[in-house]
Design an enzyme around this catalytic site. Structure first.
Site, PDB file in Angstrom:
ATOM      1  N   ARG A   1       7.546  -6.651  13.817  1.00 29.55           N
ATOM      2  CA  ARG A   1       6.908  -6.455  12.515  1.00 29.55           C
ATOM      3  C   ARG A   1       7.889  -6.763  11.376  1.00 29.55           C
ATOM      4  O   ARG A   1       7.551  -7.317  10.367  1.00 29.55           O
ATOM      5  CB  ARG A   1       6.460  -4.994  12.408  1.00 29.55           C
ATOM      6  CG  ARG A   1       5.110  -4.825  11.766  1.00 29.55           C
ATOM      7  CD  ARG A   1       4.671  -3.383  11.828  1.00 29.55           C
ATOM      8  NE  ARG A   1       4.095  -3.022  13.101  1.00 29.55           N
ATOM      9  CZ  ARG A   1       4.087  -1.787  13.611  1.00 29.55           C
ATOM     10  NH1 ARG A   1       4.658  -0.792  12.979  1.00 29.55           N
ATOM     11  NH2 ARG A   1       3.517  -1.552  14.759  1.00 29.55           N
TER      12      ARG A   1
ATOM     13  N   GLY B   1       0.808  -1.222   0.000  1.00 31.07           N
ATOM     14  CA  GLY B   1       0.000   0.000   0.000  1.00 31.07           C
ATOM     15  C   GLY B   1       0.839   1.268   0.000  1.00 31.07           C
ATOM     16  O   GLY B   1       0.542   2.231  -0.704  1.00 31.07           O
TER      17      GLY B   1
ATOM     18  N   ARG C   1       7.164   1.776   1.335  1.00 30.34           N
ATOM     19  CA  ARG C   1       7.351   0.342   1.517  1.00 30.34           C
ATOM     20  C   ARG C   1       7.869  -0.287   0.219  1.00 30.34           C
ATOM     21  O   ARG C   1       8.712  -1.181   0.239  1.00 30.34           O
ATOM     22  CB  ARG C   1       6.019  -0.258   1.924  1.00 30.34           C
ATOM     23  CG  ARG C   1       5.936  -1.555   2.657  1.00 30.34           C
ATOM     24  CD  ARG C   1       7.097  -1.902   3.479  1.00 30.34           C
ATOM     25  NE  ARG C   1       7.028  -1.570   4.895  1.00 30.34           N
ATOM     26  CZ  ARG C   1       6.289  -2.174   5.809  1.00 30.34           C
ATOM     27  NH1 ARG C   1       5.503  -3.151   5.496  1.00 30.34           N
ATOM     28  NH2 ARG C   1       6.357  -1.828   7.057  1.00 30.34           N
TER      29      ARG C   1
ATOM     30  N   SER D   1      -0.874  -5.470   5.139  1.00 28.10           N
ATOM     31  CA  SER D   1      -1.245  -5.893   6.488  1.00 28.10           C
ATOM     32  C   SER D   1      -2.762  -6.030   6.561  1.00 28.10           C
ATOM     33  O   SER D   1      -3.486  -5.501   5.712  1.00 28.10           O
ATOM     34  CB  SER D   1      -0.750  -4.883   7.528  1.00 28.10           C
ATOM     35  OG  SER D   1      -1.435  -3.672   7.359  1.00 28.10           O
TER      36      SER D   1
ATOM     37  N   SER E   1      -1.554  -7.323  11.462  1.00 24.26           N
ATOM     38  CA  SER E   1      -0.984  -6.205  12.232  1.00 24.26           C
ATOM     39  C   SER E   1      -1.734  -5.980  13.534  1.00 24.26           C
ATOM     40  O   SER E   1      -1.203  -5.379  14.465  1.00 24.26           O
ATOM     41  CB  SER E   1      -1.004  -4.925  11.403  1.00 24.26           C
ATOM     42  OG  SER E   1      -2.333  -4.611  11.047  1.00 24.26           O
ATOM     43  N   ASP E   2      -2.990  -6.438  13.583  1.00 22.08           N
ATOM     44  CA  ASP E   2      -3.757  -6.283  14.812  1.00 22.08           C
ATOM     45  C   ASP E   2      -4.880  -7.313  14.807  1.00 22.08           C
ATOM     46  O   ASP E   2      -5.288  -7.765  13.745  1.00 22.08           O
ATOM     47  CB  ASP E   2      -4.318  -4.866  14.950  1.00 22.08           C
ATOM     48  CG  ASP E   2      -5.028  -4.377  13.700  1.00 22.08           C
ATOM     49  OD1 ASP E   2      -4.413  -4.420  12.611  1.00 22.08           O
ATOM     50  OD2 ASP E   2      -6.190  -3.972  13.794  1.00 22.08           O
TER      51      ASP E   2
ATOM     52  N   ARG F   1      -0.699  -8.252  -4.121  1.00 14.45           N
ATOM     53  CA  ARG F   1      -0.730  -7.292  -3.020  1.00 14.45           C
ATOM     54  C   ARG F   1       0.001  -7.875  -1.822  1.00 14.45           C
ATOM     55  O   ARG F   1      -0.225  -9.031  -1.444  1.00 14.45           O
ATOM     56  CB  ARG F   1      -2.184  -6.969  -2.659  1.00 14.45           C
ATOM     57  CG  ARG F   1      -2.330  -6.206  -1.386  1.00 14.45           C
ATOM     58  CD  ARG F   1      -3.656  -5.512  -1.233  1.00 14.45           C
ATOM     59  NE  ARG F   1      -4.002  -5.338   0.165  1.00 14.45           N
ATOM     60  CZ  ARG F   1      -3.380  -4.524   1.020  1.00 14.45           C
ATOM     61  NH1 ARG F   1      -2.352  -3.782   0.606  1.00 14.45           N
ATOM     62  NH2 ARG F   1      -3.747  -4.446   2.278  1.00 14.45           N
TER      63      ARG F   1
ATOM     64  N   ARG G   1       2.745  11.435  -8.491  1.00 11.95           N
ATOM     65  CA  ARG G   1       2.038  11.498  -7.192  1.00 11.95           C
ATOM     66  C   ARG G   1       2.812  10.822  -6.061  1.00 11.95           C
ATOM     67  O   ARG G   1       2.202  10.363  -5.083  1.00 11.95           O
ATOM     68  CB  ARG G   1       0.655  10.845  -7.280  1.00 11.95           C
ATOM     69  CG  ARG G   1      -0.338  11.671  -8.059  1.00 11.95           C
ATOM     70  CD  ARG G   1      -1.670  10.991  -8.141  1.00 11.95           C
ATOM     71  NE  ARG G   1      -2.579  11.818  -8.916  1.00 11.95           N
ATOM     72  CZ  ARG G   1      -3.624  12.475  -8.395  1.00 11.95           C
ATOM     73  NH1 ARG G   1      -3.900  12.375  -7.133  1.00 11.95           N
ATOM     74  NH2 ARG G   1      -4.384  13.207  -9.167  1.00 11.95           N
TER      75      ARG G   1
END
Ligand code: HPA
Length: 240
Positions: A222, A25, A29, A95, A208-209, A92, A48
């Site tokens: 992580r 995303g 990264r 997370s 991630s959660d 893709r 962008r």
């Protein structure tokens, strides 16, 4: 006369784009993945600040580019990568928030299918409910890598939601009761765009959660979960 390199409103390539494109995303990264895992890296896009890079992984060409957040963002980049720049594998790497109590943070989830609350699929005007599905070719290759590397993966249905902050607090619970493993915000759009174009797509995530237990990741751990995800997905560039 030199052939003109195509460009789009969102991608103005300054270097070639490989048929296999990994899509985190966050564009930073993408930069990190390129600099950490790839050789002979060249930046192909800065439009962008949605940074895109092409390099090689174990001798195979691979690109990595930010997708932005949400189905509108990933689907436009995927559409252009596939239809204008010839991408045939769009993967893709991201997370997700786990919706099942037995999923731990740092676990790896592979989206066999992606349910959604988005209206994106309505454009296809299908006479029923479409089931966005990951590529079996890519999914079985990731599963094989996981076995070889001794990494546990959770394979199943995820939710690609348009909503990060839900107004109602029972939404996730209702999807969880249907066996949905985790929530993110992009894969259903990616799968639909790829399916319509006849190319392969897959979503691979680190948890991630956990939305049920409230567990969250810490930045030190992580890193190693992220490395596992990259070691499962980068070899896809070498598939026949
Ligand atoms: N919702 C949507 N996307 C996410 C989440 C979440 O809770 N966690 C990580 N990606």
């Amino acid at each position: 006369m030199a052939t003109e390199v195509p460009s789009t409103p969102h991608i103005n390539p300054q270097a070639p784009i490989a048929p296999t494109v990994l899509l985190p995303g966050d564009p930073l990264r993408a930069k990190f993945i390129a600099e950490t895992y790839l050789d002979d890296v060249r930046c192909f896009n800065t439009v962008r600040n949605m940074l895109g890079y092409t390099g090689t992984y174990r001798g195979h060409d691979v690109s990595v580019m930010g997708s932005g957040m949400g189905i509108p963002s990933i689907s436009l980049y995927a559409w252009e990568l596939i239809h204008v720049f010839g991408a045939t594998r769009v993967i893709r790497v991201g997370s997700c928030g786990a919706m099942q109590p037995d999923l731990d943070v740092y676990d790896i989830v592979v989206a066999q299918s992606a349910s959604t609350d988005s209206r994106f699929l309505e454009q296809y005007d299908l006479p029923g409910t479409y089931a966005p599905t990951g590529s079996y070719k890519l999914l079985s290759a990731v599963a094989e890598q996981a076995t070889q590397q001794g990494i546990d993966i959770h394979v199943g249905n995820i939710l690609s939601s348009d909503v990060f902050y839900n107004f109602r607090d029972d939404v996730n619970e209702r999807w969880a009761r249907m066996g949905v493993l985790a929530v993110e915000m992009e894969s259903a759009g990616l799968y639909a765009v790829a399916a319509e174009a006849g190319v392969d797509a897959l979503g691979v995530f680190t948890v991630s959660d956990n939305l049920v237990t409230g567990a969250q990741t810490t930045s030190s751990e992580r890193e190693s979960a992220f490395t596992q995800m990259m070691e499962l997905t980068l070899p896809l560039a070498g598939l026949e």
